[in-house]
Design an enzyme around this catalytic site. Sequence first.
Site, mmCIF file in Angstrom:
data_model
loop_
_atom_site.group_PDB
_atom_site.id
_atom_site.type_symbol
_atom_site.label_atom_id
_atom_site.label_comp_id
_atom_site.label_asym_id
_atom_site.label_seq_id
_atom_site.Cartn_x
_atom_site.Cartn_y
_atom_site.Cartn_z
ATOM 1 N N ASP A 59 80.556 38.192 -56.996
ATOM 2 C CA ASP A 59 79.848 37.559 -58.103
ATOM 3 C C ASP A 59 78.579 36.908 -57.566
ATOM 4 O O ASP A 59 78.609 35.791 -57.065
ATOM 5 C CB ASP A 59 80.732 36.518 -58.792
ATOM 6 N N HIS A 68 75.454 29.939 -59.091
ATOM 7 C CA HIS A 68 76.389 29.345 -58.142
ATOM 8 C C HIS A 68 75.762 29.074 -56.771
ATOM 9 O O HIS A 68 76.476 28.647 -55.860
ATOM 10 C CB HIS A 68 77.609 30.256 -57.992
ATOM 11 N N ILE A 105 77.033 25.338 -59.803
ATOM 12 C CA ILE A 105 78.432 25.102 -60.129
ATOM 13 C C ILE A 105 79.322 26.130 -59.429
ATOM 14 O O ILE A 105 78.857 27.186 -59.004
ATOM 15 C CB ILE A 105 78.682 25.157 -61.649
ATOM 16 N N GLY A 152 84.084 29.952 -62.070
ATOM 17 C CA GLY A 152 85.339 29.681 -62.769
ATOM 18 C C GLY A 152 86.500 30.436 -62.165
ATOM 19 O O GLY A 152 87.613 29.918 -62.051
#
Length: 292
Positions: free
Chosen positions: A187, A192, A207, A210
């Site tokens: 990803d 991120h 962040i 998830g």
Amino acid sequence: MPIDVERAVSAEPSSTRISWGRKDVQLYHLGLGAGVPATEPGELRYTLESRLHVLPSFATVAGGGLGVMGGLSAPGIDVDATSVLHGAQTVRTHRPIPVEGSAEQTASVAAVYDKGKAAVIVLRSETADEDGPLWTSEAQLFVRGEGGFGGERGPSPRTEVPERSPDREVRRGIREEQALLYRLSGDWNPLHADPEFARLAGFDRPILHGLCSYGMVLKAVVDTVLDGDVTRVRSYSTRFAGVVFPGETLRVSMWTQSEGGSGRGAGSVQLAVTAIERNEAPVLTDAVVEHS
């Protein structure tokens, strides 16, 4: 309209050949924070090739993790990727995932729901190798600004945790560089890693993925409730309720329930996951691990 619901749902499933090896599994586990302490026997099952087992949440990144975002290229789907949020995830295993292998992954749009100001795209994939089915994955993508087309609203399931105190509770810290390591499993979203991109998306800093939180929590359940045995996991589902920032600490609260009330064997673990440093802000909700 960017989403042609009838075309998306009726389209022929797409198939992709995926493969993975021991290094991919080890890298994924390290991205979840495995290997601390480095010589702990329980951690070596996640990091040392001679003892390696595979956490079932690896299904979300096997083959480079193209399944979820790849679904946005399905016929009838034409949306801005920056408006997409990963709303929920379920993985159901049919047998243990091998340490290395190749498989055929068949994906389709199972449903598109109208939530008013947003649409929810349900992507389902089936993965099987020459010996049969391996896992089924279902992702719900929340697409802001694409609702209001008059479609079905869809289900809104909720899993209320018991009113009693948790049976188990653990804390899991997020290392400062953890998102940078986890993204190597496939990803590459700059949200991120790139502070400038994160600010454009409305965050003051990058962040955590998830699905990294998702995998960390499953590892906590396996290590705490299932005696470190990944093969006991039948399914794992959750709703992503909030973000996590590197450097924070997750509180993982667990409520166990066994079939027949024996206290042992098959059953389920209900979960609530919060970010301690932000006044217990919800991270994962409606989370359940079913096990043998």
